[in-house]
Design a protein around this motif. Structure first.
Motif, PDB file in Angstrom:
ATOM      1  N   ARG A  58      37.431 -18.572  13.220  1.00 23.59           N
ATOM      2  CA  ARG A  58      36.661 -19.097  13.885  1.00 23.59           C
ATOM      3  C   ARG A  58      37.540 -20.248  14.760  1.00 23.59           C
ATOM      4  O   ARG A  58      37.062 -21.192  15.509  1.00 23.59           O
ATOM      5  N   ASN A  69      28.408 -22.578  16.135  1.00 26.07           N
ATOM      6  CA  ASN A  69      28.582 -21.156  15.506  1.00 26.07           C
ATOM      7  C   ASN A  69      28.357 -21.459  13.722  1.00 26.07           C
ATOM      8  O   ASN A  69      28.162 -20.873  13.009  1.00 26.07           O
ATOM      9  N   ALA A  79      27.392 -15.299  17.584  1.00 26.38           N
ATOM     10  CA  ALA A  79      28.919 -14.750  16.623  1.00 26.38           C
ATOM     11  C   ALA A  79      29.766 -14.120  18.561  1.00 26.38           C
ATOM     12  O   ALA A  79      30.560 -14.062  18.269  1.00 26.38           O
ATOM     13  N   ALA A 133      31.230 -16.915  20.318  1.00 21.72           N
ATOM     14  CA  ALA A 133      32.399 -17.167  19.714  1.00 21.72           C
ATOM     15  C   ALA A 133      33.720 -16.875  18.776  1.00 21.72           C
ATOM     16  O   ALA A 133      34.758 -17.056  19.355  1.00 21.72           O
TER      17      ALA A 133
END
Length: 525
Positions: free
Chosen positions: A303, A445, A451, A454
């Motif tokens: 992430r 997120n 989801a 990102a």
């Protein structure tokens, strides 16, 4: 929006009722190997790597202290979303047919494997027109043969197993012709038969909207079609999420497997629920999370790459920079303040004197506020706070860019000052705007939102997955979940290879497949 509106009034599954179709018998022999892949047709390297592995005569993987040889499946099942982002004719040709024809150009010795497919939401965006042309015309795709006549199918497999591929459209109700088709297939069942249900749309229980219809559809199919015939569902194969995860029935043997790693961008795994209910089930049979790939820790680390979004997406930076230059023109700053340093008070005064800019900014704030509501089940004050926080971030950044650009260009005069001022707004505003989007996606997120948004722009092609499934002579079904840690990125054309060998082979070491977890078995009892 267009596809959702049109398919509400023109469900092409009803038109398929005019095409004769019946359950297909593939129960000959004592055992059967078949493959499952879903969510493909996105990036070339990832899609072709999986296609190349599926085309190999066999895959050898380490299983404990031994090496296991897994032969290529006699059937290949594509579980939905066979092309991204939209199912145009050229999209199917370049993102699906091309890679799979190149990986297995001609039937291998022993005959052509068969290919079955069900459509996902992306395949439905054109009303299923191109999907039907590709998969329902009984034409070969490279060395594999398509045989289905409709967008759903039922296969009788060896040792009293069945494989049902269900077309859930956009989560709408199951059409009457499809229900009739599966009801006719169920008439051929005997008590104790086991069923694999393959479904393309995510159907996690408890979600609002269309997915609840999907839950109810599958529950209806199980309770009113499969169970009265004496069968029971032992395995759900699910796509729609681009990772691997497996849930096991608490105190039972049934499995719910998501394997959407055929080539599409990676979805996170760190927020997977530890417990879910099977599709549409209210009989107290919870399923517990047993495995996930990639790991939750790796998913969290991945992430962080959203902060590199400006480098991944320079066109977005250019567009956002151009929009900020447009706001500068609307505020008339280039005429009145190009030759001196601007302060925040000047921006407030210019905004007050420009109704058009004021309306545009209010509209953008409304869009930011609606963004999270449209994408997720966020309501009320939290939605407003998140939307306004994003708005404040973007417009605060724009104000800072304008002030900084005016300071850096104030030492010049005339046209040079103006051009440097606008260039700085475009460059700094574009990069800063994308970083603002990165900050928004990273923060939301972490709260469980966005989801898709990102992780899709991360350009992460690795960590794909597919399934190789075996039904042995004793009736035991074994799932081999195969992961690909790093996809191939360099390929060479091999014109002297055998007719069924891939046209393109990896340069250097071939991308290896590995077992994501130990093989999962569902025995005959």
């Amino acid at each position: 929006l267009a596809s959702g509106f049109l398919t509400s009034y023109n469900d092409t599954r009803e038109l398929q009722a005019h095409v004769p179709a019946e359950a297909l018998d593939r129960s000959e022999g004592d055992e059967l190997w078949f493959d499952y892949v879903a969510d493909l047709g996105d990036g070339w390297n990832s899609t072709y790597t999986v296609a190349w592995l599926l085309a190999q005569d066999a895959i050898e993987v380490d299983c404990g202290d031994a090496t296991v040889r897994l032969p290529r499946g006699r059937l290949l099942v594509m579980g939905g979303d066979e092309v991204y982002p939209i199912p145009t004719r050229s999209g199917y040709e370049n993102r699906l047919l091309g890679p799979y024809r190149a990986a297995l150009p001609c039937p291998p010795p022993g005959g052509a494997p068969e290919l079955f497919a069900i459509p996902g939401s992306h395949d439905w965006y054109d009303g299923l027109v191109n999907f039907v042309n590709v998969f329902c015309r009984r034409q070969p795709i490279g060395g594999r043969q398509t045989v289905q006549a409709r967008s759903y199918f039922a296969l009788r497999l060896p040792q009293r197993w069945w494989l049902w591929g269900v077309d859930l459209q956009f989560g709408d109700y199951l059409d009457e012709s499809q229900l009739g088709y599966f009801a006719a297939a169920a008439e051929e069942m005997r008590s104790g038969d086991r069923v694999i249900v393959c479904m393309a749309k995510e159907v996690d229980s408890g979600r609002r909207g269309a997915e609840v219809c999907s839950d109810r559809d599958l529950a209806y199919l199980e309770r009113h079609v499969v169970e009265p015939a004496g069968g029971h569902v032992c395995l759900y194969l699910k796509s729609g999420r681009h990772h691997y995860c497996r849930y096991q029935e608490a105190g039972g043997v049934a499995q719910l497997v998501t394997a959407g790693g055929g080539g599409a961008f990676l979805h996170p795994t760190h927020r997977l629920a530890e417990r879910i209910d099977p599709p549409g089930d209210d009989r107290g049979r919870p399923y517990r999370l047993a495995a996930a790939y990639p790991s939750a820790a790796w998913s969290r680390r991945l992430r962080k790459r959203v902060w590199l979004l400006p480098a991944y997406n320079l066109p977005l930076a250019a567009v956002l920079g151009a929009l900020q230059v447009l706001v500068v023109f609307m505020l008339d700053l280039h005429l009145h303040h190009a030759y001196r340093r601007l302060g925040f008070a000047d921006l407030v005064r210019a905004l007050w004197e420009s109704p058009s800019a004021f309306v545009v900014i209010v509209g953008v704030i409304a869009v930011f506020g609606a963004m999270i509501r449209l994408a997720h089940d966020a309501r009320g004050i939290p939605r407003l706070l998140i939307g306004f926080g994003h708005s404040a971030l973007q417009f605060g950044g724009l104000a800072a860019v304008i002030v900084a650009a005016s300071a850096l260009s104030s030492h010049l005069s005339g046209v040079a000052s103006l051009l440097l001022f606008l260039a700085l707004v475009w460059v700094l505003g574009g990069v800063g705007g994308v970083l603002g989007v990165s900050a928004y996606l990273w923060a939301t997120n972490r709260m469980g939102f966005h989801a898709n948004e990102a992780y899709a722009p991360l350009h992460h092609a690795d960590q794909k997955n597919f399934l190789r499934i075996h039904i042995d002579a004793a009736g035991t079904l074994t799932i081999y979940p195969l992961g690909v840690e790093h996809v191939g990125r360099r390929w060479r054309f091999d014109p002297q290879a055998d007719g069924h060998a891939p046209w393109l082979s990896p340069q250097g070491d071939p991308p290896p497949a590995h077992l994501i977890e130990p093989p999962v078995t569902i025995d005959s009892t």
